[in-house]
Write a protein that holds these residues in place. Structure first.
Motif, PDB file in Angstrom:
ATOM      1  N   THR A 170     -37.653  76.102 -24.247  1.00  0.00           N
ATOM      2  CA  THR A 170     -38.479  75.417 -25.240  1.00  0.00           C
ATOM      3  C   THR A 170     -39.951  75.738 -24.979  1.00  0.00           C
ATOM      4  O   THR A 170     -40.433  75.583 -23.862  1.00  0.00           O
ATOM      5  CB  THR A 170     -38.263  73.892 -25.152  1.00  0.00           C
ATOM      6  OG1 THR A 170     -36.884  73.613 -25.404  1.00  0.00           O
ATOM      7  CG2 THR A 170     -39.130  73.139 -26.134  1.00  0.00           C
ATOM      8  N   ALA A 220     -33.785  76.660 -29.958  1.00  0.00           N
ATOM      9  CA  ALA A 220     -34.631  75.678 -29.278  1.00  0.00           C
ATOM     10  C   ALA A 220     -35.387  74.892 -30.359  1.00  0.00           C
ATOM     11  O   ALA A 220     -35.348  75.259 -31.534  1.00  0.00           O
ATOM     12  CB  ALA A 220     -35.605  76.387 -28.341  1.00  0.00           C
ATOM     13  N   PRO A 221     -36.098  73.820 -29.974  1.00  0.00           N
ATOM     14  CA  PRO A 221     -36.797  73.031 -31.002  1.00  0.00           C
ATOM     15  C   PRO A 221     -38.149  73.614 -31.428  1.00  0.00           C
ATOM     16  O   PRO A 221     -38.937  72.930 -32.076  1.00  0.00           O
ATOM     17  CB  PRO A 221     -36.976  71.672 -30.317  1.00  0.00           C
ATOM     18  CG  PRO A 221     -36.955  71.959 -28.862  1.00  0.00           C
ATOM     19  CD  PRO A 221     -36.064  73.138 -28.668  1.00  0.00           C
ATOM     20  N   LYS A 244     -33.075  74.054 -36.196  1.00  0.00           N
ATOM     21  CA  LYS A 244     -33.512  74.467 -34.884  1.00  0.00           C
ATOM     22  C   LYS A 244     -32.924  73.555 -33.819  1.00  0.00           C
ATOM     23  O   LYS A 244     -32.702  72.379 -34.092  1.00  0.00           O
ATOM     24  CB  LYS A 244     -35.036  74.518 -34.823  1.00  0.00           C
ATOM     25  CG  LYS A 244     -35.733  73.244 -35.277  1.00  0.00           C
ATOM     26  CD  LYS A 244     -37.225  73.482 -35.495  1.00  0.00           C
ATOM     27  CE  LYS A 244     -37.914  72.165 -35.486  1.00  0.00           C
ATOM     28  NZ  LYS A 244     -38.461  71.552 -36.542  1.00  0.00           N
ATOM     29  N   ASP A 245     -32.695  74.122 -32.645  1.00  0.00           N
ATOM     30  CA  ASP A 245     -32.254  73.431 -31.432  1.00  0.00           C
ATOM     31  C   ASP A 245     -30.740  73.160 -31.438  1.00  0.00           C
ATOM     32  O   ASP A 245     -30.232  72.354 -32.216  1.00  0.00           O
ATOM     33  CB  ASP A 245     -33.019  72.107 -31.270  1.00  0.00           C
ATOM     34  CG  ASP A 245     -33.090  71.639 -29.828  1.00  0.00           C
ATOM     35  OD1 ASP A 245     -32.590  72.362 -28.942  1.00  0.00           O
ATOM     36  OD2 ASP A 245     -33.640  70.553 -29.576  1.00  0.00           O
ATOM     37  N   LYS A 294     -39.345  69.098 -27.640  1.00  0.00           N
ATOM     38  CA  LYS A 294     -37.964  68.605 -27.605  1.00  0.00           C
ATOM     39  C   LYS A 294     -37.879  67.178 -28.140  1.00  0.00           C
ATOM     40  O   LYS A 294     -36.946  66.818 -28.867  1.00  0.00           O
ATOM     41  CB  LYS A 294     -37.434  68.677 -26.173  1.00  0.00           C
ATOM     42  CG  LYS A 294     -36.035  68.137 -25.952  1.00  0.00           C
ATOM     43  CD  LYS A 294     -34.960  68.982 -26.599  1.00  0.00           C
ATOM     44  CE  LYS A 294     -34.601  70.174 -25.764  1.00  0.00           C
ATOM     45  NZ  LYS A 294     -33.391  70.867 -26.299  1.00  0.00           N
ATOM     46  N   SER A 297     -37.750  66.880 -31.834  1.00  0.00           N
ATOM     47  CA  SER A 297     -36.427  67.294 -32.314  1.00  0.00           C
ATOM     48  C   SER A 297     -35.393  66.184 -32.131  1.00  0.00           C
ATOM     49  O   SER A 297     -34.645  65.857 -33.047  1.00  0.00           O
ATOM     50  CB  SER A 297     -36.006  68.559 -31.553  1.00  0.00           C
ATOM     51  OG  SER A 297     -34.631  68.759 -31.629  1.00  0.00           O
ATOM     52  N   LYS A 395     -29.780  70.432 -33.915  1.00  0.00           N
ATOM     53  CA  LYS A 395     -30.272  69.097 -33.610  1.00  0.00           C
ATOM     54  C   LYS A 395     -31.311  68.603 -34.611  1.00  0.00           C
ATOM     55  O   LYS A 395     -31.371  67.434 -34.937  1.00  0.00           O
ATOM     56  CB  LYS A 395     -30.907  69.164 -32.215  1.00  0.00           C
ATOM     57  CG  LYS A 395     -31.045  67.863 -31.507  1.00  0.00           C
ATOM     58  CD  LYS A 395     -31.466  68.119 -30.061  1.00  0.00           C
ATOM     59  CE  LYS A 395     -30.322  68.653 -29.226  1.00  0.00           C
ATOM     60  NZ  LYS A 395     -30.705  69.140 -27.909  1.00  0.00           N
TER      61      LYS A 395
END
Length: 435
Positions: A170, A220-221, A244-245, A294, A297, A395
């Motif tokens: 991230t 990833a976020p 994303k994520d 993160k 997210s 996510k």
């Protein structure tokens, strides 16, 4: 016979992954073992799930590859970029996710996957200190070098198509700045001006992938493709983007469990989520600026499922907190702990505790496979832009926030979107509705 709307999956499919750490080495090892018949791709929707197509007498349940033409595991050729020079075998051993006995049967193939030098800026991941890094003049040069990597990988391996997947750490949070991120022209100008503040290295990967005719997936976020400039590039190149994520442990539980509370019309006072994690991801997220990316997210999931405006008696002013703690002894075996304070009849309080002792990379690996295969299908179906049907695996689903669009985070609604898109691409009627 139903006519599919997807071009055939001919030739080899290249999968170029950014980051050759725990998730990626587990993903690669599992695919290589599965195609030798030495392991099962458990958790992969594309390999196991069946979807109903047709109704009444026409109804049947088919696997995804029976509905749309999909690349086989045997067709996949792996490549990677990483800041550390360790090959995929060394990475799989070092990460200690899989036992050596489950890695050694494909050792030769893994050793042949050597990471290319990464496009890297230490300011975006201060906890990483690898030396397998490109020397670049500016962000535009960084992008051009990545484009050359993709072209070379495709030519050297005789590939028909390539998908690029971000499975690296991230990055520091990059807020959307409309002056830089609002149009493709502005983004390109910022790259050429070496605007390091607004242009993250991940944006260079995404730009390179889309420009070379490759779908791009953000695992990833990071803000990377969640900006209008990238949507514009995606439309221009006719390539799909997804992000994303990866939705692996705690958020998977949250997106599946919150609907229980909502469907049963129970109230929510608070939801506290904490994680302990010891792998490279945990190390990077120990840096507050990286955790901020993160946190944005992980917090977004609940608010679109249990909506105060829809049910003010039940969901007004609930407290939602998310924490991630770096704890080296646990390595990749993440623990997600949730405390949920709910209330019922006449406002009487109750509690729910969930303790998910999961393995981060074991849950992420099948997501990588599904996202890669379905993004490739989407590209052959001529679908460009945000692939909302892939929200099931992610996510913090991408959406057009400039138009006030609210993302779908409800797991079972996301599943309907996934099934409908596959039906539609397969030439069947998209016949389920999201209520």
């Amino acid at each position: 016979m139903t006519k599919t709307n997807v071009k055939p999956a001919e030739g080899k499919l290249g999968v170029m992954v950014v980051g050759l750490g725990a998730v990626t080495s587990t993903f690669m090892t599992g695919v290589l073992m599965a195609r030798k018949g030495l392991a099962k791709p458990v958790g992969s929707m594309t390999q196991y799930d069946k979807i109903r197509v047709g109704r009444g007498a026409e109804k049947k349940y088919l696997k995804y590859n029976e509905i749309v033409p999909m690349a086989k595991l045997d067709d996949i050729v792996f490549g990677a970029w990483d800041v550390y020079p360790a090959n995929a075998y060394e990475s799989a051993i070092n990460c200690e996710v899989l036992k050596e006995k489950d890695i050694n049967p494909v050792r030769d193939e893994l050793e042949a996957i050597k990471p290319l030098k990464a496009a890297f800026d230490h300011n975006y991941a201060k906890r990483l200190d690898g030396n397998n890094v490109k020397t670049v003049k500016d962000r535009w040069d960084m992008t051009e070098q990545l484009r050359a990597d993709i072209r070379n990988f495709k030519a050297e391996n005789g590939l028909d198509r390539v998908v690029v997947l971000w499975a690296a750490s991230t990055e520091v949070y990059v807020p959307v700045d409309n002056e830089v991120h609002g149009t493709l022209e502005a983004l390109e100008a910022a790259m050429k001006a070496d605007d390091k503040e607004h242009i993250a290295p991940s944006m260079c990967y995404a730009y390179a992938a889309l420009s070379e005719g490759c779908p791009f997936i953000m695992g990833a976020p990071n803000t990377t493709v969640d900006i209008p400039a990238m949507w514009e590039l995606s439309a221009k190149t006719g390539m799909p983007i997804a992000g994303k994520d990866f939705k692996t442990g705690q958020t998977l539980v949250k997106s599946g469990f919150a609907p229980i509370i909502g469907t049963r019309c129970l109230g929510l006072s608070g939801w506290f989520s904490t994680n302990i994690l010891g792998n490279r991801d945990g190390l990077v997220l120990d840096e507050p600026a990286n955790f901020r990316t993160k946190e944005v997210s992980k917090l977004s999931t609940l608010e679109s499922i249990l909506v105060p405006e829809d049910q003010p008696d039940l969901y007004t002013d609930y407290y939602h907190k998310v924490r991630i703690n770096y704890y080296p002894p646990r390595n990749d075996n993440k623990e997600g702990w949730d405390n949920i304070d709910i209330f019922g009849w006449m406002g009487y309080p109750m509690q729910i505790k969930i303790n998910f002792l999961c393995r981060d990379s074991i849950l992420a690996a099948p997501l990588c496979l599904d996202l890669v295969l379905l993004s490739d299908v989407a590209a052959r179906a001529g679908r460009s832009g945000i692939q909302r049907f892939l929200s099931f695996f992610l996510k913090s689903p991408m959406h057009d926030y400039t138009e006030g669009e609210v993302p779908i985070n409800h797991l079972f609604q996301q599943y309907v979107m996934l099934k409908n898109a596959i039906r539609e691409m397969g030439g069947y009627e998209a016949d389920e509705e999201i209520d």
